[in-house]
Design an enzyme around this catalytic site. Structure first.
Site, short mmCIF file in Angstrom:
data_model
loop_
_atom_site.label_atom_id
_atom_site.label_comp_id
_atom_site.label_asym_id
_atom_site.label_seq_id
_atom_site.Cartn_x
_atom_site.Cartn_y
_atom_site.Cartn_z
N LYS A 102 -28.52 14.13 0.03
CA LYS A 102 -29.37 14.00 -1.26
C LYS A 102 -28.76 14.75 -2.46
O LYS A 102 -27.86 15.71 -2.17
CB LYS A 102 -30.64 14.58 -1.12
CG LYS A 102 -31.56 14.08 -1.80
CD LYS A 102 -32.23 12.95 -1.52
CE LYS A 102 -33.23 12.11 -2.25
NZ LYS A 102 -33.78 10.96 -1.72
P1 NAD Z 1 -39.67 6.24 -10.21
O1 NAD Z 1 -38.93 7.10 -10.97
O2 NAD Z 1 -39.26 4.62 -10.05
O3 NAD Z 1 -41.34 6.09 -10.14
C1 NAD Z 1 -41.83 7.36 -9.98
C2 NAD Z 1 -43.53 7.26 -10.45
O4 NAD Z 1 -44.05 8.39 -10.50
C3 NAD Z 1 -43.48 7.01 -12.02
O5 NAD Z 1 -44.68 6.06 -12.11
C4 NAD Z 1 -43.98 8.19 -12.74
O6 NAD Z 1 -44.55 8.08 -13.80
C5 NAD Z 1 -44.99 8.93 -11.48
N1 NAD Z 1 -44.90 10.40 -11.71
C6 NAD Z 1 -43.99 11.15 -11.88
N2 NAD Z 1 -44.62 12.48 -11.74
C7 NAD Z 1 -45.64 12.20 -11.62
C8 NAD Z 1 -46.92 13.03 -11.48
N3 NAD Z 1 -46.83 14.44 -11.67
N4 NAD Z 1 -48.00 12.64 -11.21
C9 NAD Z 1 -48.26 11.25 -10.81
N5 NAD Z 1 -47.14 10.38 -10.94
C10 NAD Z 1 -45.98 10.89 -11.45
O7 NAD Z 1 -39.30 6.93 -8.50
P2 NAD Z 1 -39.47 5.64 -7.01
O8 NAD Z 1 -38.07 5.31 -6.86
O9 NAD Z 1 -40.50 4.98 -7.10
O10 NAD Z 1 -39.66 7.15 -5.91
C11 NAD Z 1 -41.13 7.64 -5.71
C12 NAD Z 1 -40.81 8.56 -4.63
O11 NAD Z 1 -40.63 7.59 -3.62
C13 NAD Z 1 -40.28 9.83 -4.59
O12 NAD Z 1 -40.71 10.71 -3.83
C14 NAD Z 1 -38.67 9.36 -3.91
O13 NAD Z 1 -37.98 10.23 -3.30
C15 NAD Z 1 -39.47 8.45 -2.84
N6 NAD Z 1 -38.54 7.23 -2.40
C16 NAD Z 1 -37.74 6.37 -3.13
C17 NAD Z 1 -37.18 5.33 -2.66
C18 NAD Z 1 -36.48 4.21 -3.48
O14 NAD Z 1 -35.78 3.25 -2.96
N7 NAD Z 1 -36.53 4.37 -4.74
C19 NAD Z 1 -36.94 5.52 -1.45
C20 NAD Z 1 -37.47 6.35 -0.40
C21 NAD Z 1 -38.23 7.29 -1.05
#
Ligand code: NAD
Length: 411
Positions: A102
């Protein structure tokens, strides 16, 4: 509690069940390499700003290390270390030939111009390009990073090592990415939620769902579950959210965020609610899909959903997890629930290496097959050993990494 302490607690539970020796535990818990680099960047104003970047390469017993790159103000070495270890167990749970890693840079992307963000990304690659690559460690998008950021990484890496599309995944489809990667994490969360509901004997149509975070993962999860006739009763982002008992119009939500820089603020089709209210909402399934550590000892008793699906990484702190267990709330753990992203990243890497392209249907079919098999294995283990789904998933993942370590040897 520090992020690495939390993942350690889950690891130990599985290690106890597997009867792992102290020496093997120490080996599996220690990262192979942890890097912190200075990223000096000239801002648009002409000022110099120095960012700090991290990459933790946790384990490569089962293959090249794989894991996202996060841009967020809360990024620090301990969080990256914990997330890297989650990737090791996650790739093993879905049985794809990778280890775990990571990375992250502590920054608030909303305060940077697009050119500044590009310069930060390219300088980060300058600092670590010798440490990653298609056979070593392959970054991907995570919170705060996009397919465009992945394109800059591939382009900058290529300046040192030549054309290497497989050095990073989650790239734009027009730039060596694949159709289906963008939606894959949310699709996986959605399809695994349906499998869980079915195993729990709960009827699907009309199932009410609340989702925290409406970025890549949350928005695609909402779409998948909406298409499966679930009712998305609440969604939120960093600025708060919206709810509607009859169900929000998910297509309208997608249109709205596309027209409003990814933000929900001002959405006219629901009533406002706070993130705290969303987590405590009456619904069938609660899906935290934003930050880690949002469900804690302080708010676990307020949760009313009987099922929680961890779309985000580490959204539940161990104390809250114990409370949910006591209360009979079923938790589908992150290392299985959000593994669709890394699985589709593997498809992208495979196609990049073969200079070949699959169609979207094949990506979806293979994704559903791999996640479906992993779900059944975790479910069966959970039933036969009478342990929560999280412990079963860790047992499967940690057990596979342990066996690969023994088979490969350490000489
Ligand atoms: P992203 O940046 O596309 O979206 C994040 C979302 O969370 C946004 O809507 C943002 O406004 C919201 N957010 C941020 N801070 C917040 C808070 N304090 N309270 C409420 N909402 C909040 O990110 P993503 O890629 O969707 O990732 C989201 C989660 O999923 C993370 O934990 C990431 O590690 C995990 N994840 C992502 C992927 C991927 O393929 N993108 C894969 C596995 C896990």
């Amino acid at each position: 509690m520090r992020s690495s302490e939390a993942t350690r607690i889950y690891f130990d539970r599985a290690a106890d069940q597997l009867d792992l020796s102290e020496n093997m535990r120490r080996l599996l818990l220690t990262a192979r390499r942890e890097v912190q680099v200075q990223i000096p960047v000239e801002m648009d104003s002409g000022d110099l700003t120095t960012f700090i970047g991290y990459r933790v390469q946790h384990n490569n017993a089962r293959g090249p290390m794989k894991g996202g790159l996060r841009y967020h103000p809360q990024v620090d070495l301990d969080e990256v270390r914990a997330l890297a270890s989650l990737m090791t167990w996650k790739t093993a749970v879905v049985n794809i030939p990778y280890g775990g890693a990571k990375g992250g840079i502590s920054l608030d992307a909303s305060t940077l111009s697009i050119r500044e963000l590009e310069r930060v990304t390219r300088r980060f690659v300058d600092a670590i390009h010798d440490l990653f690559g298609p056979d070593v460690d392959i970054p991907a998008p995570d919170m705060g990073t996009t397919p465009e950021v992945m394109a800059w990484i591939m382009n900058q890496y290529g300046k040192y090592h030549g054309f290497s599309p497989a050095c990073v995944t989650g790239k734009p489809v027009e730039y060596h990415g694949i159709p289906g990667r963008d939606e894959a994490t949310g699709r996986g969360v959605g399809s695994l939620t349906l499998k869980l509901l079915s195993r729990l004997g709960r009827p699907l149509p009309g199932t009410t769902v609340a989702i925290q975070g409406f970025g890549n993962v949350g928005s695609h999860t909402a779409k998948y579950l909406h298409d499966a006739e679930c009712r998305i009763v609440a969604v939120s982002d960093a600025f708060g959210g919206f709810h509607r008992a009859e169900g929000l119009d998910v297509l309208e939500l997608h249109r709205y965020i596309n027209a409003h820089s990814g933000k929900l603020e001002g959405f006219p089709g629901g009533d406002r609610l706070t993130n705290a209210e969303l987590l405590a909402m009456e619904c069938d399934v609660l899906i935290p899909a934003a930050l880690g550590g949002v469900l804690t000892q302080a708010n676990a008793a307020l949760v009313r959903a009987p099922i929680i699906v961890e779309a985000a990484n580490a959204p539940i702190e161990p104390e809250a997890d114990a409370i949910f267990d006591e209360r009979g709330i079923t938790v589908l753990p992150d290392i299985l629930a959000n593994a669709g992203g890394v699985t589709a990243s593997w498809f992208e890497w495979v196609q990049n290496r073969q200079y070949y392209q699959w169609g979207l249907n094949r990506v979806r079919q293979e994704l559903d097959r791999i996640l479906g098999e992993a779900f059944e294995q975790v479910w069966q283990l959970s039933m036969s050993r009478k342990v929560p789904l999280r412990t079963a998933a860790y047992m499967l993942g940690v057990g596979r990494v342990g066996r690969a370590t023994v088979l490969g040897g350490v000489e």
